[in-house]
Design a protein around this motif. Structure first.
Motif, PDB file in Angstrom:
ATOM      1  N   PHE A   1       4.343  -0.964  -5.540  1.00  8.82           N
ATOM      2  CA  PHE A   1       3.585  -0.158  -4.582  1.00  8.82           C
ATOM      3  C   PHE A   1       2.381   0.510  -5.238  1.00  8.82           C
ATOM      4  O   PHE A   1       2.358   0.737  -6.451  1.00  8.82           O
ATOM      5  CB  PHE A   1       4.478   0.919  -3.961  1.00  8.82           C
ATOM      6  N   ARG A   2       1.409   0.825  -4.368  1.00  6.03           N
ATOM      7  CA  ARG A   2       0.295   1.680  -4.793  1.00  6.03           C
ATOM      8  C   ARG A   2       0.662   3.142  -4.570  1.00  6.03           C
ATOM      9  O   ARG A   2       0.352   3.998  -5.385  1.00  6.03           O
ATOM     10  CB  ARG A   2      -0.974   1.314  -4.026  1.00  6.03           C
ATOM     11  N   LYS A   3       1.310   3.402  -3.424  1.00  7.84           N
ATOM     12  CA  LYS A   3       1.793   4.744  -3.107  1.00  7.84           C
ATOM     13  C   LYS A   3       3.225   4.627  -2.578  1.00  7.84           C
ATOM     14  O   LYS A   3       3.581   3.628  -1.946  1.00  7.84           O
ATOM     15  CB  LYS A   3       0.918   5.421  -2.041  1.00  7.84           C
ATOM     16  N   ALA A   4       4.006   5.658  -2.815  1.00  7.21           N
ATOM     17  CA  ALA A   4       5.387   5.683  -2.308  1.00  7.21           C
ATOM     18  C   ALA A   4       5.712   7.065  -1.779  1.00  7.21           C
ATOM     19  O   ALA A   4       5.098   8.069  -2.181  1.00  7.21           O
ATOM     20  CB  ALA A   4       6.379   5.287  -3.400  1.00  7.21           C
ATOM     21  N   VAL A   5       6.674   7.102  -0.879  1.00  8.12           N
ATOM     22  CA  VAL A   5       7.123   8.355  -0.265  1.00  8.12           C
ATOM     23  C   VAL A   5       8.632   8.460  -0.405  1.00  8.12           C
ATOM     24  O   VAL A   5       9.363   7.543  -0.003  1.00  8.12           O
ATOM     25  CB  VAL A   5       6.746   8.415   1.225  1.00  8.12           C
ATOM     26  N   VAL A   6       9.104   9.545  -0.983  1.00  8.19           N
ATOM     27  CA  VAL A   6      10.534   9.826  -1.021  1.00  8.19           C
ATOM     28  C   VAL A   6      10.873  10.545   0.279  1.00  8.19           C
ATOM     29  O   VAL A   6      10.375  11.634   0.544  1.00  8.19           O
ATOM     30  CB  VAL A   6      10.916  10.696  -2.235  1.00  8.19           C
ATOM     31  N   ALA A   7      11.716   9.908   1.096  1.00  5.14           N
ATOM     32  CA  ALA A   7      12.063  10.454   2.411  1.00  5.14           C
ATOM     33  C   ALA A   7      13.565  10.293   2.635  1.00  5.14           C
ATOM     34  O   ALA A   7      14.015   9.812   3.680  1.00  5.14           O
ATOM     35  CB  ALA A   7      11.274   9.741   3.497  1.00  5.14           C
ATOM     36  N   THR A   8      14.333  10.713   1.640  1.00  3.06           N
ATOM     37  CA  THR A   8      15.770  10.459   1.633  1.00  3.06           C
ATOM     38  C   THR A   8      16.597  11.542   2.299  1.00  3.06           C
ATOM     39  O   THR A   8      17.824  11.449   2.355  1.00  3.06           O
ATOM     40  CB  THR A   8      16.259  10.270   0.182  1.00  3.06           C
ATOM     41  N   GLY A   9      15.939  12.577   2.809  1.00  7.08           N
ATOM     42  CA  GLY A   9      16.643  13.583   3.599  1.00  7.08           C
ATOM     43  C   GLY A   9      17.561  14.476   2.791  1.00  7.08           C
ATOM     44  O   GLY A   9      17.410  14.650   1.575  1.00  7.08           O
ATOM     45  N   GLY A  10      18.552  15.034   3.487  1.00  7.33           N
ATOM     46  CA  GLY A  10      19.501  15.942   2.850  1.00  7.33           C
ATOM     47  C   GLY A  10      20.894  15.718   3.390  1.00  7.33           C
ATOM     48  O   GLY A  10      21.139  14.839   4.219  1.00  7.33           O
ATOM     49  N   ARG A  11      21.799  16.542   2.925  1.00 11.08           N
ATOM     50  CA  ARG A  11      23.197  16.456   3.364  1.00 11.08           C
ATOM     51  C   ARG A  11      23.784  17.860   3.411  1.00 11.08           C
ATOM     52  O   ARG A  11      23.228  18.792   2.802  1.00 11.08           O
ATOM     53  CB  ARG A  11      23.992  15.573   2.413  1.00 11.08           C
TER      54      ARG A  11
ATOM     55  N   ASP B   1       0.836  -1.203   0.000  1.00 13.84           N
ATOM     56  CA  ASP B   1       0.000   0.000   0.000  1.00 13.84           C
ATOM     57  C   ASP B   1       0.869   1.251   0.000  1.00 13.84           C
ATOM     58  O   ASP B   1       0.533   2.255  -0.636  1.00 13.84           O
ATOM     59  CB  ASP B   1      -0.919   0.014   1.229  1.00 13.84           C
ATOM     60  N   LEU B   2       2.012   1.179   0.723  1.00  8.63           N
ATOM     61  CA  LEU B   2       2.887   2.343   0.807  1.00  8.63           C
ATOM     62  C   LEU B   2       4.310   1.883   1.081  1.00  8.63           C
ATOM     63  O   LEU B   2       4.544   1.038   1.953  1.00  8.63           O
ATOM     64  CB  LEU B   2       2.417   3.292   1.912  1.00  8.63           C
ATOM     65  N   ILE B   3       5.254   2.447   0.342  1.00  8.42           N
ATOM     66  CA  ILE B   3       6.685   2.198   0.569  1.00  8.42           C
ATOM     67  C   ILE B   3       7.368   3.528   0.827  1.00  8.42           C
ATOM     68  O   ILE B   3       7.181   4.491   0.066  1.00  8.42           O
ATOM     69  CB  ILE B   3       7.339   1.501  -0.641  1.00  8.42           C
ATOM     70  N   ALA B   4       8.147   3.596   1.889  1.00 11.75           N
ATOM     71  CA  ALA B   4       8.947   4.780   2.199  1.00 11.75           C
ATOM     72  C   ALA B   4      10.396   4.504   1.831  1.00 11.75           C
ATOM     73  O   ALA B   4      10.999   3.549   2.330  1.00 11.75           O
ATOM     74  CB  ALA B   4       8.838   5.128   3.681  1.00 11.75           C
ATOM     75  N   VAL B   5      10.937   5.327   0.960  1.00 13.92           N
ATOM     76  CA  VAL B   5      12.344   5.221   0.587  1.00 13.92           C
ATOM     77  C   VAL B   5      13.112   6.219   1.453  1.00 13.92           C
ATOM     78  O   VAL B   5      13.089   7.421   1.225  1.00 13.92           O
ATOM     79  CB  VAL B   5      12.555   5.518  -0.908  1.00 13.92           C
ATOM     80  N   GLY B   6      13.766   5.695   2.469  1.00 11.78           N
ATOM     81  CA  GLY B   6      14.435   6.535   3.453  1.00 11.78           C
ATOM     82  C   GLY B   6      13.972   6.172   4.845  1.00 11.78           C
ATOM     83  O   GLY B   6      12.821   5.761   5.044  1.00 11.78           O
ATOM     84  N   ALA B   7      14.877   6.323   5.827  1.00  9.78           N
ATOM     85  CA  ALA B   7      14.584   5.831   7.174  1.00  9.78           C
ATOM     86  C   ALA B   7      14.817   6.883   8.252  1.00  9.78           C
ATOM     87  O   ALA B   7      15.085   6.544   9.398  1.00  9.78           O
ATOM     88  CB  ALA B   7      15.432   4.591   7.472  1.00  9.78           C
ATOM     89  N   GLY B   8      14.713   8.164   7.871  1.00  7.79           N
ATOM     90  CA  GLY B   8      14.733   9.212   8.875  1.00  7.79           C
ATOM     91  C   GLY B   8      13.346   9.417   9.448  1.00  7.79           C
ATOM     92  O   GLY B   8      12.479   8.530   9.364  1.00  7.79           O
ATOM     93  N   ALA B   9      13.101  10.582  10.011  1.00 12.35           N
ATOM     94  CA  ALA B   9      11.805  10.845  10.638  1.00 12.35           C
ATOM     95  C   ALA B   9      10.655  10.617   9.660  1.00 12.35           C
ATOM     96  O   ALA B   9       9.634  10.006  10.006  1.00 12.35           O
ATOM     97  CB  ALA B   9      11.766  12.275  11.172  1.00 12.35           C
ATOM     98  N   GLY B  10      10.798  11.064   8.413  1.00 16.51           N
ATOM     99  CA  GLY B  10       9.731  10.923   7.431  1.00 16.51           C
ATOM    100  C   GLY B  10       9.436   9.486   7.090  1.00 16.51           C
ATOM    101  O   GLY B  10       8.289   9.052   7.059  1.00 16.51           O
TER     102      GLY B  10
END
Length: 587
Positions: free
Chosen positions: A241-251, A114-123
């Motif tokens: 996925f049906r929905k995805a979230v880009v949550a890769t942060g910054g540097r 249903d949802l995949i988050a790419v990134g493992a920070g707060a988002g």
């Protein structure tokens, strides 16, 4: 018996439970260990690592894998080279066992998520876990350290150091309170850093992989890359996925200064690995990270110089002039030197960073101050000149997700990609939003609600406070100064100010330098923003944020009864000023 075994002492609780629950499988060797104690500890641990304690959980497992072992030379090299984490003491080993387990087993994927988050920070953490708790099939992809910058190289470690610096400050002021400190104050920098690592490891399980699995989410360890508008690949596995979230942060941004990129400079990403206090620290930039660490390391005993391009603090953002001048003067009292209207011309490496704890590098920074050029030598050059979004090499083109290098993914008011409605973005990798942990977390909640439950929470409705955890703290929300209102927004404002010089609690704390300013739309009590400088400004700003969010006017804030004596009465004081300015009179 266990007291002499470093490995047994430093395993996290989860590993210890797994260790005990599987003890019967070890049979005679386990009994031999209990009888003979640490003499056979080495053989026992080798045996434990050789046994395949496979897990039947489908959501990923680290229970069966080799753990990070404190002081293991090969693993220490691996952690430093691959993850930028050192030293590998018991606390950092515990941290890594939670947020980046060794040889982690990825789960068997669902057919469709249903949802995949790419990134493992707060988002990524909030989106994947909240969606799972609400019944969704979710996954989070973690490439480096789960918890992101906040846990590992940002909010958490920095606040631990700031607390130690405040303790030094309090000890220095103790005599004024009638407390006699015999002898000079000594600062044990290695102990300060050990405390930071210990507390960071204590917080880590909340962000760790096991917690994500417990929440119902799949956790994949590896680099995620979009391969199509509805697919992501991680470690050769394709996830749909049906929905995805880009949550890769910054540097951190690294300016194009001759010699800088070749120099052994430091950013927040490796600052918290320091084991030796640098005698001299030069900081490029004068934002939140720069000011917090400048004051902190000055209190530890470093000679700190801050280089800023502008003439005063917060000038480029239209920040309050009074706040800028007050904070700079206080930091200067604490030993920080500021070079304003300064341009770094070049950086020269005089000595490279060594491998040992005491092997600090040495650099020379040439600074143009207009009428003169000054050379500064330092052991630590902290680059804190802003942040850029992590959007490269994510396959965003294949996913038809528009983005701009440096700025991030382009989204609409729903945090939804403007070019692929099934992909969202949150946090530092998202263009045009404040780069703050609490902003990322709130956007994550918004995305879950909008993407899975067809709601329409809007970014434009967010009211986002920000805090610099200097001493005193500097907190803002909305319009933070008259300059910003006039020059950037074109809005006329009325200013209501309550100084701490008359605040009884601040006086009794011997800490009454600061103020609260609230900016209202001219002729009304509609609150447009605030700036607070006070020891607990970060707590005080939340009242103003709540008022702005729900349309509570300054008159109502002034009518709200506040406990006495509290520094927070300064917020009420601004409201009282508004009320007094509109009093009915008998004459």
């Amino acid at each position: 018996m266990f007291a002499t075994c470093r490995y047994c002492l430093t395993r996290d609780a989860r590993s210890l439970i797994a260790f005990r629950s599987k003890s019967m499988r070890l049979g005679p060797l386990f009994l031999h260990y209990l009888l003979l104690g640490p003499v056979s500890c080495f053989h026992f641990h080798n045996y434990r690592n050789s046994v395949n304690f496979s897990s039947s959980r489908s959501a990923g497992s680290s229970d069966s894998m080799e753990t990070w072992i404190p002081l293991d030379a090969n693993q220490a090299t691996e952690a430093r080279k691959d993850l930028d984490v050192w030293p590998l003491d018991e606390y950092n080993a515990n941290l890594l066992n939670e947020v980046h387990p060794r040889e982690y087993s990825n789960p068997e994927p669902y057919e469709v998520y249903d949802l995949i988050a790419v990134g493992a920070g707060a988002g990524g953490l909030v989106t994947s876990r909240q969606a799972a708790r609400r019944g969704g099939k979710t996954a989070m992809i973690s490439e480096m350290l789960a918890g992101g910058d906040c846990l590992n190289v940002g909010c958490v470690p920095s606040k631990a150091l700031i607390r130690s610096a405040r303790a030094i400050q309090q000890v220095k002021q103790a005599q004024k309170m009638g407390v006699v400190i015999p002898g000079p104050i000594e600062v044990d920098f290695p102990a300060i850093m050990r405390r930071m690592r210990q507390l960071r490891a204590k917080i880590a399980p909340v962000d760790g992989h096991a917690s994500g699995v417990k929440a119902g989410s799949h956790v994949f360890q590896g680099r995620g890359r979009f391969t199509g508008p509805d697919t992501v690949e991680v470690n050769g596995i394709t996830l749909k996925f049906r929905k995805a979230v880009v949550a890769t942060g910054g540097r951190p941004t690294v300016p194009n200064i001759p010699g800088l990129k070749e120099a052994p400079y430091t950013t927040n990403e490796i600052l918290f690995n320091l084991e030796t206090l640098p005698p001299r620290m030069v900081i490029l930039g004068a934002g939140v990270i720069a000011l917090e660490m400048a004051q902190t390391f000055a209190m530890f005993g470093s000679k700190v110089t801050v280089i800023q391009r502008s003439g005063r603090l917060f000038e480029s953002k239209g920040g309050d002039k009074e706040a800028a001048e007050l904070l700079q003067s206080i930091l200067e009292e604490d030993g920080v030197t500021f070079l304003s209207h300064a341009k770094v011309e070049k950086v020269e490496t005089l000595r490279e960073r060594g491998e040992g704890a005491d092997a600090l590098p040495l650099m020379k920074i040439s600074v143009n101050l207009g009428e003169e050029t000054r050379d500064l030598e330092c052991e630590t050059l902290l680059v804190a000149t802003g942040r850029v979004a992590n959007v490269e090499n994510l396959g965003l083109e294949e996913a038809n997700v528009d983005y701009e290098l440096g700025k991030g993914v382009t989204v609409n008011d729903l945090s939804q990609s403007v070019s692929n409605p099934n992909v969202y973005a949150v946090g530092d990798c998202c263009a045009g939003v404040p780069r703050l942990t609490h902003m990322s977390g709130e956007m994550a909640k918004q995305v879950v609600q909008n993407s899975l439950f067809n709601d329409s929470w809007k970014l434009s409705d967010f009211v986002v406070p920000a805090v610099a955890y200097t001493e005193p703290e500097f907190a803002t929300v909305g319009i933070a100064g008259e300059d910003e209102a006039a020059k950037k927004k074109g809005i006329k404002v009325d200013v209501y100010r309550a100084g701490l010089e008359h605040n009884d609690r601040a006086i009794l704390e011997s800490d009454n330098r600061g103020f609260c300013k609230i900016f209202c739309e001219a002729g009304t009590d509609k609150i447009l923003g605030a700036t607070i400088v006070a020891s607990r400004a970060g707590e005080m700003i939340n009242e103003v944020t709540l008022a702005m969010k729900y349309g509570i006017g300054l008159r109502a804030v002034g009518r709200n009864i506040h406990s006495y004596p509290t520094t927070g009465e300064a917020v009420m004081g601004c409201g009282v000023q508004y009320i007094n300015s509109h009093w009915e009179r008998l004459d």
